[in-house]
Structure formats: C-alpha cells, structure tokens
Design a protein around this motif. Structure first.
Motif, short mmCIF file in Angstrom:
data_model
loop_
_atom_site.label_atom_id
_atom_site.label_comp_id
_atom_site.label_asym_id
_atom_site.label_seq_id
_atom_site.Cartn_x
_atom_site.Cartn_y
_atom_site.Cartn_z
N PHE A 161 1.01 -1.19 0.24
CA PHE A 161 -0.27 -0.30 0.46
C PHE A 161 0.96 1.29 -0.31
O PHE A 161 0.63 2.52 -1.29
N VAL A 162 2.08 1.40 1.10
CA VAL A 162 2.46 2.41 1.07
C VAL A 162 2.97 2.25 -0.19
O VAL A 162 3.55 3.89 -1.02
N TYR A 163 4.23 1.08 -0.66
CA TYR A 163 4.99 1.48 -2.26
C TYR A 163 4.07 2.36 -3.02
O TYR A 163 4.19 3.35 -3.91
N LEU A 164 2.65 2.01 -3.29
CA LEU A 164 1.78 2.19 -4.11
C LEU A 164 1.65 3.69 -4.49
O LEU A 164 1.79 4.51 -4.87
N ILE A 165 1.39 3.90 -2.85
CA ILE A 165 1.39 5.54 -2.50
C ILE A 165 2.05 6.46 -2.90
O ILE A 165 2.27 7.50 -3.24
N THR A 166 3.34 5.83 -2.69
CA THR A 166 4.98 7.01 -2.66
C THR A 166 5.10 6.55 -3.81
O THR A 166 5.16 8.28 -4.01
N PHE A 167 5.01 5.63 -4.93
CA PHE A 167 5.82 5.89 -6.68
C PHE A 167 4.58 6.77 -7.10
O PHE A 167 4.98 7.69 -7.82
N ALA A 168 3.27 6.85 -6.87
CA ALA A 168 2.13 7.27 -8.01
C ALA A 168 2.68 8.58 -7.40
O ALA A 168 2.41 9.25 -8.25
N SER A 169 2.70 8.93 -6.25
CA SER A 169 2.78 10.31 -5.53
C SER A 169 3.89 10.68 -6.35
O SER A 169 3.47 12.28 -6.64
N THR A 170 5.36 9.97 -6.31
CA THR A 170 6.02 10.98 -7.07
C THR A 170 6.39 11.14 -8.06
O THR A 170 6.47 12.37 -8.75
N PHE A 171 5.66 10.10 -8.74
CA PHE A 171 5.29 9.76 -10.12
C PHE A 171 4.84 11.50 -10.73
O PHE A 171 5.10 12.38 -11.55
N ALA A 172 3.26 11.30 -10.21
CA ALA A 172 2.37 12.99 -10.19
C ALA A 172 3.35 13.93 -10.01
O ALA A 172 2.89 15.02 -10.95
N ILE A 173 4.39 13.96 -9.52
CA ILE A 173 4.59 16.05 -8.50
C ILE A 173 5.74 15.81 -10.11
O ILE A 173 5.92 16.87 -10.25
N LEU A 174 6.87 14.64 -9.88
CA LEU A 174 8.16 14.98 -11.28
C LEU A 174 7.50 15.24 -12.66
O LEU A 174 8.10 16.14 -12.74
N PHE A 175 6.28 14.49 -13.31
CA PHE A 175 5.69 15.04 -13.94
C PHE A 175 4.95 16.05 -13.84
O PHE A 175 5.38 16.80 -15.23
N PHE A 176 4.44 17.00 -13.26
CA PHE A 176 3.58 17.90 -12.85
C PHE A 176 4.86 19.29 -12.95
O PHE A 176 4.50 20.37 -13.85
N LEU A 177 6.02 19.19 -12.96
CA LEU A 177 7.06 19.89 -12.48
C LEU A 177 7.99 19.52 -14.08
O LEU A 177 7.78 21.06 -14.33
N PHE A 178 8.18 18.78 -14.60
CA PHE A 178 8.77 18.88 -16.16
C PHE A 178 7.52 19.28 -17.07
O PHE A 178 8.02 20.17 -18.22
N ASN A 179 6.37 19.25 -17.25
CA ASN A 179 5.03 19.45 -18.10
C ASN A 179 5.15 20.87 -17.98
O ASN A 179 4.65 20.87 -19.03
N ASN A 180 5.23 21.11 -16.88
CA ASN A 180 4.95 22.83 -16.78
C ASN A 180 6.14 23.72 -16.18
O ASN A 180 6.14 24.13 -16.92
N TYR A 181 7.30 23.34 -16.11
CA TYR A 181 8.32 24.06 -16.23
C TYR A 181 9.39 23.42 -16.68
O TYR A 181 10.15 23.78 -17.51
N PHE A 182 10.16 22.26 -15.74
CA PHE A 182 11.56 22.14 -16.85
C PHE A 182 11.55 21.33 -18.19
O PHE A 182 12.31 21.59 -18.86
N TRP A 183 10.48 21.63 -19.25
CA TRP A 183 10.57 21.12 -20.46
C TRP A 183 10.88 22.26 -21.13
O TRP A 183 11.94 21.88 -21.99
N LYS A 184 11.20 23.27 -20.80
CA LYS A 184 11.96 24.33 -21.44
C LYS A 184 12.73 24.57 -20.73
O LYS A 184 13.90 26.15 -21.72
N LYS A 185 13.22 24.10 -20.03
CA LYS A 185 14.70 24.50 -19.72
C LYS A 185 15.45 24.03 -20.26
O LYS A 185 15.92 22.80 -20.43
N THR A 186 17.33 24.37 -19.52
CA THR A 186 17.91 23.86 -20.68
C THR A 186 18.88 22.57 -19.18
O THR A 186 18.71 23.22 -18.08
N PRO A 187 19.43 21.50 -19.21
CA PRO A 187 19.36 20.28 -20.71
C PRO A 187 18.00 19.89 -20.97
O PRO A 187 18.73 19.49 -22.25
N PHE A 188 16.99 19.88 -20.49
CA PHE A 188 15.77 19.49 -20.93
C PHE A 188 15.32 19.51 -21.78
O PHE A 188 14.90 18.79 -23.12
N ASN A 189 15.22 20.80 -22.85
CA ASN A 189 15.18 21.26 -24.01
C ASN A 189 15.11 20.66 -24.98
O ASN A 189 15.18 20.54 -26.14
#
Length: 197
Positions: free
Chosen positions: A48-76
């Motif tokens: 239960f804890v593994y699934l919750i923390t993995f889903a939460s971590t993925f959601a946070i990382l995806f949100f940050l990349f989708n809205n901010y990091f994709w246009k920054k060096t070196p990700f762009n």
C-alpha cells in the motif's frame, strides 16, 4: 488547451526517465519507512505504501517537468520543441484585404498548447497542432488546424470558418502561410513576433 504532437519519440525517453526517478525515490522512502517500524507492520502495509509513494512521486515529477522543466536547459535539448509561450504581435497579409494587425497569445506546456489569435473583426483558436523538428531545415515548423469566429455580422466575406496554417519558427518569429476552408477559399501569410521572452 489541447494536446499536440511532435515528430520524434523523445517523449518516451522522458517518461522512462521520470518513471525510473520515481522508482528510485520511492525505494529510498520505503527503505527509510522500513527502519522506523516493526517488520510485521511493514510487511502488512508495504504494498500500500509503495504504491502511494510511487504514484505521488511520479505525479509530482510529471507535473514539474510538464509545466516548468521541459523548456529549461538541458531538458529542452531532449524535448526539441520550441517554447512559444507568451504574447505575439504581427500581421496577416491577405491578397484581397491587405495587411491586418493581429494579437496572439500562446499557452504551452510539454503536453498541451493553444494559440489564440485576435483581430478587430475576429478571434481564432487552434484545435489541433503538430511540431516538425526532425527534417525542417534547422528551424522547427508548426502546422495547425484552427477555427475562426467573427465578432459581428460583417457580410458574406466575413463569417466563421476553419482553416490550416504552416509556420516556421526562427528567433522569436513565426511566419508562414494560412489557408481557409472550402467555403471561404482564401489564403495569405502570417508573420508575428514575440513581445515577451
């Protein structure tokens, strides 16, 4: 805002990296969690804890990349998609009506975009869009379908219609040709410049 496509598969690479980072961070959190509690408690709640923390971590990382990091060096450099966010101004040049001043606002994330264009007589918004970066002569191209809605009843030559445009991006400038649907049957050029960076 709507989804857009790009002519490379780098999005799969990026998603794989996000999943790996989420898994590593999740493993670290679960290791720390297992040190705090008894083995029986840990075994009962581990999945239960593994699934919750993995889903939460993925959601946070995806949100940050989708809205901010994709246009920054070196990700762009990996995304290979120009950042068009901001306000633009320029002209539509129509052979029948002469130059028309336009104001454009573009909102974009890694996964979604919308281009809103305004003139004195009409407003248009994109409905579908694709970026071409692989074989576009060093400058990315943007091809989109739009719907144009007139502000008032201005006669038979001015009414709501659909159309397409193919623009080339070069140094904060978008320029190219547009074509309206079979009812209106007009064409012209668009050239706009970014106001803010």
């Amino acid at each position: 805002m709507h989804n857009y496509s790009i002519d490379n598969n780098n999005d799969k690479i990026i998603l794989t990296i996000i999943i790996i980072l989420a898994g590593l961070f999740d493993a670290l959190l679960n290791y720390i969690f297992s040190l705090w509690i008894s083995n029986s408690f840990a075994s009962f709640y581990y999945i239960f804890v593994y699934l919750i923390t993995f889903a939460s971590t993925f959601a946070i990382l995806f949100f940050l990349f989708n809205n901010y990091f994709w246009k920054k060096t070196p990700f762009n450099k990996i995304v290979k998609c120009p950042d068009l966010n901001g306000k633009w101004e320029g002209q539509i040049i129509n052979p029948d009506y002469g130059p028309i001043e336009v104001h454009v606002e573009i909102k974009q994330t890694w996964t979604k975009i919308i281009i809103n264009l305004r003139t004195k007589t009409a407003e248009s918004a994109t409905e579908a869009l694709s970026f071409f970066t692989e074989n576009s002569m060093d400058h990315p191209q943007v091809k989109y379908i739009y719907y144009n809605k007139t502000k008032n009843n201005l006669g038979k030559d001015f009414y709501s219609h659909g159309g397409t445009a193919l623009l080339t991006y070069n140094e904060n400038c978008l320029g190219g040709n547009y074509y309206t649907d079979e009812q209106r049957k007009t064409y012209g050029q668009i050239k706009i410049y970014k106001k803010d960076k």
